[in-house]
Design an enzyme around this catalytic site. Structure first.
Site, PDB file in Angstrom:
ATOM      1  N   ASP A  64       0.862  -1.175   0.000  1.00 51.13           N
ATOM      2  CA  ASP A  64       0.000   0.000   0.000  1.00 51.13           C
ATOM      3  C   ASP A  64       0.906   1.235   0.000  1.00 51.13           C
ATOM      4  O   ASP A  64       2.133   1.154   0.136  1.00 51.13           O
ATOM      5  CB  ASP A  64      -0.942  -0.042   1.225  1.00 51.13           C
ATOM      6  CG  ASP A  64      -2.207   0.763   0.970  1.00 51.13           C
ATOM      7  OD1 ASP A  64      -3.261   0.429   1.537  1.00 51.13           O
ATOM      8  OD2 ASP A  64      -2.135   1.729   0.184  1.00 51.13           O
TER       9      ASP A  64
ATOM     10  N   GLU B  50     -10.639   6.631   4.260  1.00 52.07           N
ATOM     11  CA  GLU B  50      -9.672   6.002   5.155  1.00 52.07           C
ATOM     12  C   GLU B  50      -9.811   6.513   6.595  1.00 52.07           C
ATOM     13  O   GLU B  50     -10.924   6.657   7.088  1.00 52.07           O
ATOM     14  CB  GLU B  50      -8.261   6.197   4.572  1.00 52.07           C
ATOM     15  CG  GLU B  50      -8.152   5.602   3.152  1.00 52.07           C
ATOM     16  CD  GLU B  50      -6.757   5.509   2.651  1.00 52.07           C
ATOM     17  OE1 GLU B  50      -6.496   5.899   1.494  1.00 52.07           O
ATOM     18  OE2 GLU B  50      -5.878   5.017   3.389  1.00 52.07           O
TER      19      GLU B  50
HETATM   20  C1  GLC Z   1      -4.358   4.223   0.019  1.00 50.25           C
HETATM   21  C2  GLC Z   1      -5.273   3.040   0.235  1.00 50.25           C
HETATM   22  C3  GLC Z   1      -5.316   2.084  -0.926  1.00 50.25           C
HETATM   23  C4  GLC Z   1      -5.073   2.826  -2.223  1.00 50.25           C
HETATM   24  C5  GLC Z   1      -3.663   3.392  -2.183  1.00 50.25           C
HETATM   25  C6  GLC Z   1      -3.348   4.222  -3.430  1.00 50.25           C
HETATM   26  O1  GLC Z   1      -3.736   4.600   1.205  1.00 50.25           O
HETATM   27  O2  GLC Z   1      -5.092   2.278   1.412  1.00 50.25           O
HETATM   28  O3  GLC Z   1      -6.617   1.460  -0.900  1.00 50.25           O
HETATM   29  O4  GLC Z   1      -5.207   1.940  -3.320  1.00 50.25           O
HETATM   30  O5  GLC Z   1      -3.430   4.178  -1.028  1.00 50.25           O
HETATM   31  O6  GLC Z   1      -4.125   5.376  -3.456  1.00 50.25           O
END
Ligand code: GLC
Length: 614
Positions: free
Chosen positions: A292, A497
């Site tokens: 991530d 988030e």
């Molecule tokens: C974020 C998320 C993930 C996403 C990534 C790219 O923090 O946790 O779901 O795909 O970053 O944006």
């Protein structure tokens, strides 16, 4: 050597050669620098054409809040991405980039794109075929912008609505989530019969590389704390949170994203047992595992310290590609040094690079590296908006219909004399779409093209009907006025988030007070726009004549009027248990003490006023 000879002599350049032969041939030609470059994903805002070419960068990402150009249209993005792709193709071995984005409910970064209901609304439909058709539509709108790689679907099983990402989950029920993984078959295309479990599949240039996320247990953390700790036995982890990944692998999902969260105190990004022994070993996943965003930085305290150690831990645990995404030179330097010192074996690097290249070959990126501008017309097209409108219709859950048994309030009358449309969410497209729309955290107002609740009612009501819109009507403005009925749109403001973690879960912006003010005076339908169940006090529920959970429906507000005026039936069923108070959370179907306001699977219909569950 002419082109044909070159293609024949370089197996990896031969589109007719078997994928595994192309992969092995290319890996055998790569330097350590090029291999590490392929494992590196960098953000557009720090990328340079020279670095993409000279470092053989494998992937780029446009994170939540980054625009290539202010107010960028899809054609601008395609232009920008193609320029970086040209740099990649001009590299020594000509390995194309996979450009990634979060198109989690449409190509949601783009002005004018079709915005579908967020996953919780799709979970309420329980319609796997609909999800597949949505996946196919999203793939077209994503490829139109030159993007190859979609960080979707989120297959989290959200067990606690206090989690800020509840709306990104299809349901608290593993079986509903499993069913909705059909969206992958839309995004990537339908694998042929006999496709081997765990091997990546992408049908062609009108499909994208999908990404099942976030492996594993992201929706099961204590108190729903985002990036928190899931405490469970292995059997519970496997049966509740891991099961959907088997469906994803069966459908040929090409990538999996590791979760920020921990299992029993051990971070997933450091978890060799779950990432390598289980996902790659036992489950046979042959695509690539991506980290991530800045997840490696989170492996140390303070965050980002001792980065070389974080790289050592994550790569050895089984991460194949790292979404760095900013300090990529440090990442590359540290990883090369770790291999040269023997702390990371070359076999681990080769395994990661083979997986990345396998996905790129499967996705046809070597054959079709650039955008297909003929797809630009698909962005926000009528066909896709009709599909989104169908999804809105099927996602609506009717929780109350009438104050007296046998006297339903809905369907509404199109030729009513005078109607009040009120509330914070009655005329706000940004609120209707929720997070991840145009911007990471979403936004308010006309952030894109679409139809608000007010727009929809104005389009549907008869010419004789007087439609009055008041965002916050006060008792004074209402006194002495006559209305046939009122529509009150309330709910949550957009979030994403951790910004969405919430232990109170009351209807924000004084929504309950607004409902009371209106429902005390006028027969009222409440339309709740939210990413999850919210607290509804019994007294407040009593005041309403009808209540519809609309989740985060996206741009096609007409889907709501289609149903509340009776042109279509209510089909939605609760994908989450609707709790009474937050003190009882988490509360899920099957718990001993489960006595919710509305149970999982609840949903009234026009036909029968009794409990319906699929
Ligand atoms: C974020 C998320 C993930 C996403 C990534 C790219 O923090 O946790 O779901 O795909 O970053 O944006």
């Amino acid at each position: 050597m002419n082109q044909v000879e070159e293609t024949m002599s370089y197996v990896y350049k031969n589109p007719n050669a078997p994928i595994e032969d192309r992969t092995k041939d290319l890996v055998s030609r790569m330097t350590l620098q090029e291999k590490v470059g392929q494992m590196t994903q960098i953000e557009l805002c720090v990328a340079t054409l020279d670095d993409v070419r000279n470092l053989s960068i494998g992937s780029m990402v446009s994170g939540g809040g980054k625009e290539p150009l202010e107010k960028a249209m899809a054609s601008d993005w395609a232009e920008t991405i193609d320029r970086f792709q040209q740099a990649a193709v001009d590299s020594r071995l000509g390995i194309p980039l996979a450009y990634g984005i979060d198109a989690v409910h449409g190509n949601n970064r783009f002005y004018g794109a079709t915005i579908f209901p967020h996953n919780i609304g799709l979970g309420a439909t329980g319609d796997a075929d609909l999800a597949q058709r949505i996946g196919a539509a999203v793939a077209l709108e994503v490829r139109a912008s030159g993007i190859h790689f979609n960080f979707a679907p989120c297959v989290a099983v959200c067990r606690d609505p206090r989690w800020g990402r509840c709306y990104e989950s299809f349901s608290e029920d593993t079986n509903i989530v499993r069913k909705m993984t059909s969206i992958i078959t839309g995004l990537q295309g339908q694998p042929p019969v006999g496709h081997s479990q765990g091997y990546p599949f992408v049908a062609g240039r009108y499909n994208v590389i999908a990404c099942a996320k976030h492996f594993v247990g992201d929706g099961g953390t204590e108190k729903g704390i985002n990036e928190g700790n899931t405490i469970s036995s292995y059997d519970e982890l496997e049966s509740i949170h891991m099961a959907p990944y088997l469906d994803c692998l069966y459908k040929g999902v090409s990538t999996v994203m590791a979760s920020y969260s921990s299992w029993n105190g051990c971070k997933l990004h450091a978890h060799h047992f779950l990432l390598t022994e289980i996902l790659k070993g036992k489950l046979g996943f042959k695509g690539f595992l991506i980290s991530d965003w800045k997840a490696l930085d989170r492996l140390s305290e303070p965050r980002g310290s001792n980065y070389r150690r974080c790289v050592y831990t994550a790569i050895n645990a089984g991460i194949d590609m790292v979404m760095v995404p900013y300090r990529y030179k440090q990442f590359i330097e540290d990883l090369i040094s770790l291999v040269e010192s023997g702390e990371i074996q070359m076999t681990r690097i080769d395994d990661a690079v083979e997986r990345i290249l396998r996905v790129k070959f499967v996705a046809g990126l070597f054959e079709y590296p650039f955008s297909d501008r003929s797809l630009l017309d698909t962005i926000g097209c009528k066909l896709h908006r009709e599909l989104a409108r169908e999804a809105v219709r099927k996602s609506l859950v009717l929780l109350k219909n009438g104050k007296n048994p046998g006297k339903p309030f809905l369907p509404l009358e199109k030729n009513a004399e005078r109607v009040l449309i009120a509330g914070t969410h009655a005329n706000n497209l940004g609120y209707q779409c929720g997070g991840w729309t145009r911007y990471w955290q979403g936004s308010s107002g006309r952030i894109t093209t679409g139809t608000t609740i007010l727009d929809a009612f104005r389009e549907v009501m008869g010419e004789k009907t007087e439609v009055i819109y008041e965002k916050y009507p006060s008792p004074n403005t209402l006194s002495g006025q006559n209305f046939s009925f009122a529509i009150v749109g309330v709910g949550e403001e957009p979030y994403a988030e951790s910004a969405g973690d919430n232990s109170e879960l009351v209807i924000p912006l004084n929504g309950s007070e607004l409902i009371s003010t209106i429902a005390d005076r006028i027969p009222t339908l409440v339309i709740l726009i939210s990413g999850r169940p919210l607290v509804i006090e019994p007294l407040l529920l009593e005041k309403m004549d009808a209540l519809v959970a609309a989740w985060l429906p996206g741009t096609e507000g007409r889907g709501i009027t289609d149903v509340v005026f009776g042109d279509y039936e209510f089909e939605g069923r609760l994908p989450m248990t609707w709790f009474r108070t937050t003190e009882e959370l988490p509360i899920n179907k099957g718990d001993n003490s489960c006595d919710p306001l509305f149970p999982l699977g609840f949903g009234l219909t026009y036909k029968k006023e009794n409990l319906q569950s699929k």
